[in-house]
Scaffold this motif. Sequence first.
Motif, PDB file in Angstrom:
ATOM      1  N   TYR A  96      49.473  58.691  25.412  1.00 17.91           N
ATOM      2  CA  TYR A  96      49.957  57.809  26.470  1.00 17.91           C
ATOM      3  C   TYR A  96      51.280  58.332  27.006  1.00 17.91           C
ATOM      4  O   TYR A  96      52.011  59.062  26.330  1.00 17.91           O
ATOM      5  CB  TYR A  96      50.197  56.390  25.937  1.00 17.91           C
ATOM      6  N   ALA A  97      51.555  57.917  28.228  1.00 17.94           N
ATOM      7  CA  ALA A  97      52.869  58.143  28.826  1.00 17.94           C
ATOM      8  C   ALA A  97      53.248  56.887  29.591  1.00 17.94           C
ATOM      9  O   ALA A  97      52.390  56.069  29.947  1.00 17.94           O
ATOM     10  CB  ALA A  97      52.858  59.350  29.754  1.00 17.94           C
ATOM     11  N   TYR A  98      54.549  56.724  29.826  1.00 18.88           N
ATOM     12  CA  TYR A  98      55.042  55.630  30.645  1.00 18.88           C
ATOM     13  C   TYR A  98      55.288  56.176  32.047  1.00 18.88           C
ATOM     14  O   TYR A  98      56.116  57.058  32.240  1.00 18.88           O
ATOM     15  CB  TYR A  98      56.346  55.068  30.079  1.00 18.88           C
ATOM     16  N   TYR A  99      54.547  55.641  33.018  1.00 22.11           N
ATOM     17  CA  TYR A  99      54.680  56.084  34.396  1.00 22.11           C
ATOM     18  C   TYR A  99      55.440  55.024  35.188  1.00 22.11           C
ATOM     19  O   TYR A  99      55.160  53.825  35.044  1.00 22.11           O
ATOM     20  CB  TYR A  99      53.300  56.297  35.022  1.00 22.11           C
ATOM     21  N   PRO A 100      56.395  55.426  36.023  1.00 17.02           N
ATOM     22  CA  PRO A 100      57.116  54.430  36.840  1.00 17.02           C
ATOM     23  C   PRO A 100      56.128  53.585  37.642  1.00 17.02           C
ATOM     24  O   PRO A 100      55.221  54.129  38.288  1.00 17.02           O
ATOM     25  CB  PRO A 100      57.995  55.292  37.750  1.00 17.02           C
ATOM     26  N   TYR A 101      56.302  52.288  37.597  1.00 17.92           N
ATOM     27  CA  TYR A 101      55.352  51.407  38.278  1.00 17.92           C
ATOM     28  C   TYR A 101      55.288  51.714  39.774  1.00 17.92           C
ATOM     29  O   TYR A 101      54.204  51.699  40.374  1.00 17.92           O
ATOM     30  CB  TYR A 101      55.734  49.940  38.056  1.00 17.92           C
ATOM     31  N   GLU A 102      56.436  52.039  40.355  1.00 16.21           N
ATOM     32  CA  GLU A 102      56.468  52.293  41.793  1.00 16.21           C
ATOM     33  C   GLU A 102      55.744  53.592  42.158  1.00 16.21           C
ATOM     34  O   GLU A 102      55.483  53.852  43.336  1.00 16.21           O
ATOM     35  CB  GLU A 102      57.906  52.330  42.308  1.00 16.21           C
ATOM     36  N   SER A 103      55.426  54.420  41.178  1.00 20.29           N
ATOM     37  CA  SER A 103      54.704  55.662  41.447  1.00 20.29           C
ATOM     38  C   SER A 103      53.195  55.473  41.500  1.00 20.29           C
ATOM     39  O   SER A 103      52.463  56.397  41.873  1.00 20.29           O
ATOM     40  CB  SER A 103      55.039  56.706  40.375  1.00 20.29           C
ATOM     41  N   LEU A 104      52.695  54.296  41.135  1.00 20.08           N
ATOM     42  CA  LEU A 104      51.258  54.060  41.065  1.00 20.08           C
ATOM     43  C   LEU A 104      50.651  53.858  42.451  1.00 20.08           C
ATOM     44  O   LEU A 104      51.319  53.371  43.370  1.00 20.08           O
ATOM     45  CB  LEU A 104      50.968  52.814  40.225  1.00 20.08           C
ATOM     46  N   PRO A 105      49.387  54.194  42.605  1.00 18.07           N
ATOM     47  CA  PRO A 105      48.711  53.862  43.871  1.00 18.07           C
ATOM     48  C   PRO A 105      48.730  52.353  44.086  1.00 18.07           C
ATOM     49  O   PRO A 105      48.480  51.585  43.150  1.00 18.07           O
ATOM     50  CB  PRO A 105      47.275  54.357  43.641  1.00 18.07           C
ATOM     51  N   PRO A 106      49.027  51.898  45.280  1.00 19.82           N
ATOM     52  CA  PRO A 106      49.087  50.447  45.525  1.00 19.82           C
ATOM     53  C   PRO A 106      47.696  49.825  45.476  1.00 19.82           C
ATOM     54  O   PRO A 106      46.699  50.444  45.845  1.00 19.82           O
ATOM     55  CB  PRO A 106      49.682  50.346  46.932  1.00 19.82           C
ATOM     56  N   LEU A 107      47.634  48.589  44.982  1.00 22.35           N
ATOM     57  CA  LEU A 107      46.416  47.789  45.003  1.00 22.35           C
ATOM     58  C   LEU A 107      46.685  46.546  45.834  1.00 22.35           C
ATOM     59  O   LEU A 107      47.802  46.032  45.837  1.00 22.35           O
ATOM     60  CB  LEU A 107      45.999  47.388  43.584  1.00 22.35           C
ATOM     61  N   ASP A 108      45.683  46.063  46.517  1.00 20.32           N
ATOM     62  CA  ASP A 108      45.823  44.874  47.350  1.00 20.32           C
ATOM     63  C   ASP A 108      45.675  43.636  46.477  1.00 20.32           C
ATOM     64  O   ASP A 108      44.568  43.274  46.084  1.00 20.32           O
ATOM     65  CB  ASP A 108      44.764  44.878  48.446  1.00 20.32           C
ATOM     66  N   SER A 109      46.784  42.982  46.164  1.00 16.64           N
ATOM     67  CA  SER A 109      46.753  41.824  45.277  1.00 16.64           C
ATOM     68  C   SER A 109      45.912  40.680  45.836  1.00 16.64           C
ATOM     69  O   SER A 109      45.443  39.830  45.068  1.00 16.64           O
ATOM     70  CB  SER A 109      48.176  41.331  45.003  1.00 16.64           C
ATOM     71  N   ALA A 110      45.694  40.665  47.157  1.00 14.95           N
ATOM     72  CA  ALA A 110      44.920  39.583  47.760  1.00 14.95           C
ATOM     73  C   ALA A 110      43.470  39.571  47.291  1.00 14.95           C
ATOM     74  O   ALA A 110      42.792  38.555  47.364  1.00 14.95           O
ATOM     75  CB  ALA A 110      44.974  39.687  49.281  1.00 14.95           C
ATOM     76  N   GLN A 111      42.985  40.709  46.802  1.00 16.20           N
ATOM     77  CA  GLN A 111      41.590  40.773  46.363  1.00 16.20           C
ATOM     78  C   GLN A 111      41.382  40.142  44.992  1.00 16.20           C
ATOM     79  O   GLN A 111      40.247  39.910  44.575  1.00 16.20           O
ATOM     80  CB  GLN A 111      41.105  42.230  46.319  1.00 16.20           C
ATOM     81  N   TYR A 112      42.482  39.844  44.294  1.00 14.80           N
ATOM     82  CA  TYR A 112      42.361  39.333  42.930  1.00 14.80           C
ATOM     83  C   TYR A 112      42.409  37.807  42.945  1.00 14.80           C
ATOM     84  O   TYR A 112      43.445  37.180  42.741  1.00 14.80           O
ATOM     85  CB  TYR A 112      43.444  39.945  42.046  1.00 14.80           C
ATOM     86  N   THR A 113      41.238  37.244  43.194  1.00 15.83           N
ATOM     87  CA  THR A 113      41.096  35.793  43.314  1.00 15.83           C
ATOM     88  C   THR A 113      40.579  35.155  42.040  1.00 15.83           C
ATOM     89  O   THR A 113      40.381  33.939  41.985  1.00 15.83           O
ATOM     90  CB  THR A 113      40.112  35.472  44.449  1.00 15.83           C
ATOM     91  N   GLY A 114      40.327  35.964  41.016  1.00 18.68           N
ATOM     92  CA  GLY A 114      39.728  35.458  39.787  1.00 18.68           C
ATOM     93  C   GLY A 114      38.221  35.539  39.787  1.00 18.68           C
ATOM     94  O   GLY A 114      37.571  35.115  38.831  1.00 18.68           O
ATOM     95  N   ALA A 115      37.634  36.125  40.857  1.00 21.74           N
ATOM     96  CA  ALA A 115      36.177  36.228  40.958  1.00 21.74           C
ATOM     97  C   ALA A 115      35.638  37.509  40.330  1.00 21.74           C
ATOM     98  O   ALA A 115      34.439  37.637  40.113  1.00 21.74           O
ATOM     99  CB  ALA A 115      35.744  36.168  42.418  1.00 21.74           C
ATOM    100  N   PHE A 116      36.524  38.485  40.069  1.00 20.90           N
ATOM    101  CA  PHE A 116      36.130  39.764  39.475  1.00 20.90           C
ATOM    102  C   PHE A 116      34.950  40.387  40.234  1.00 20.90           C
ATOM    103  O   PHE A 116      33.989  40.885  39.644  1.00 20.90           O
ATOM    104  CB  PHE A 116      35.786  39.598  37.985  1.00 20.90           C
ATOM    105  N   ALA A 117      35.067  40.390  41.579  1.00 19.00           N
ATOM    106  CA  ALA A 117      34.006  40.943  42.412  1.00 19.00           C
ATOM    107  C   ALA A 117      33.776  42.418  42.117  1.00 19.00           C
ATOM    108  O   ALA A 117      32.647  42.914  42.221  1.00 19.00           O
ATOM    109  CB  ALA A 117      34.355  40.737  43.891  1.00 19.00           C
ATOM    110  N   TRP A 118      34.828  43.146  41.753  1.00 19.19           N
ATOM    111  CA  TRP A 118      34.708  44.572  41.466  1.00 19.19           C
ATOM    112  C   TRP A 118      33.899  44.852  40.196  1.00 19.19           C
ATOM    113  O   TRP A 118      33.499  45.994  39.949  1.00 19.19           O
ATOM    114  CB  TRP A 118      36.109  45.189  41.363  1.00 19.19           C
ATOM    115  N   LEU A 119      33.639  43.826  39.400  1.00 19.57           N
ATOM    116  CA  LEU A 119      32.772  43.948  38.231  1.00 19.57           C
ATOM    117  C   LEU A 119      31.440  43.221  38.434  1.00 19.57           C
ATOM    118  O   LEU A 119      30.673  43.059  37.489  1.00 19.57           O
ATOM    119  CB  LEU A 119      33.464  43.386  36.985  1.00 19.57           C
ATOM    120  N   GLY A 120      31.193  42.776  39.652  1.00 20.23           N
ATOM    121  CA  GLY A 120      29.962  42.056  39.924  1.00 20.23           C
ATOM    122  C   GLY A 120      30.035  40.567  39.691  1.00 20.23           C
ATOM    123  O   GLY A 120      29.028  39.858  39.840  1.00 20.23           O
ATOM    124  N   GLY A 121      31.223  40.078  39.330  1.00 22.15           N
ATOM    125  CA  GLY A 121      31.400  38.643  39.111  1.00 22.15           C
ATOM    126  C   GLY A 121      30.940  38.197  37.741  1.00 22.15           C
ATOM    127  O   GLY A 121      30.230  38.916  37.030  1.00 22.15           O
TER     128      GLY A 121
END
Length: 237
Positions: free
Chosen positions: A34-59
């Motif tokens: 493992y390594a610790y990567y600066p959070y600001e260096s990560l690819p951005p994710l759209d937080s609006a998609q995280y509604t609790g439906a877990f659509a990216w896993l098929g729900g």
Amino acid sequence: MPDERPEAAAPPARFDTSWCATDLGAYRPCRFTYAYYPYESLPPLDSAQYTGAFAWLGGPTEPAPDRLAALDRLAAALAAEGVALPRDFVTCLADAKLRFSLDDVSVTGCWTDVSEPLPSPVEPGAFLVRFLRDQQDCVHWYLHLSPSGEVFVVHSSVDYADLYEAEDGDDGAWPGLADPEDQEDTILWCAPSFEEFAHRFWIENRLWRALQDGDLSALSPQEHAYLRHYAPSGTPT
């Protein structure tokens, strides 16, 4: 009942931030497991998609009765302390299909292990709930639940469940620990919600496997975009 209030969208000022993970091949090297990567260096994710439906896993499919009962007991214990589990966490960890999603995709042998409520060593009245751990205990991931309603994900090299049991703490105390400010360097904010953490973890582990196999054809457009964020000049994606 789980809390339905919005979760924090940004790291609280009192927490340092980092993402603890393994490499993404040549795109993001890692000297050790493992390594610790600066959070600001990560690819951005759209937080609006995280509604609790877990659509990216098929729900979700249907609750697993044993897990739902265990989470109900955990929620009741936390409610007695004035904090609440987030709904996305309950949806995932109680579901017969979703509950092992992180275990199944992990390339470093991480496994789901939900702890009892653990008093936060850095915030009076707040609690930790560990939900994921590395097989060699190199890193542990926790929900951090604040009385104000803030809920986010942190990670630490410290197994606070084991430490708290060894210290026989009660009334929210940590008898053998140094000043709480000293613990702030060991607990690092890494995601504004459980679902966002889970999705980033899932994406990165899928990318690792695809890179190891040398076949990126099955990756989604979002996963390709994630990899392009790190692409050295001239590297095919």
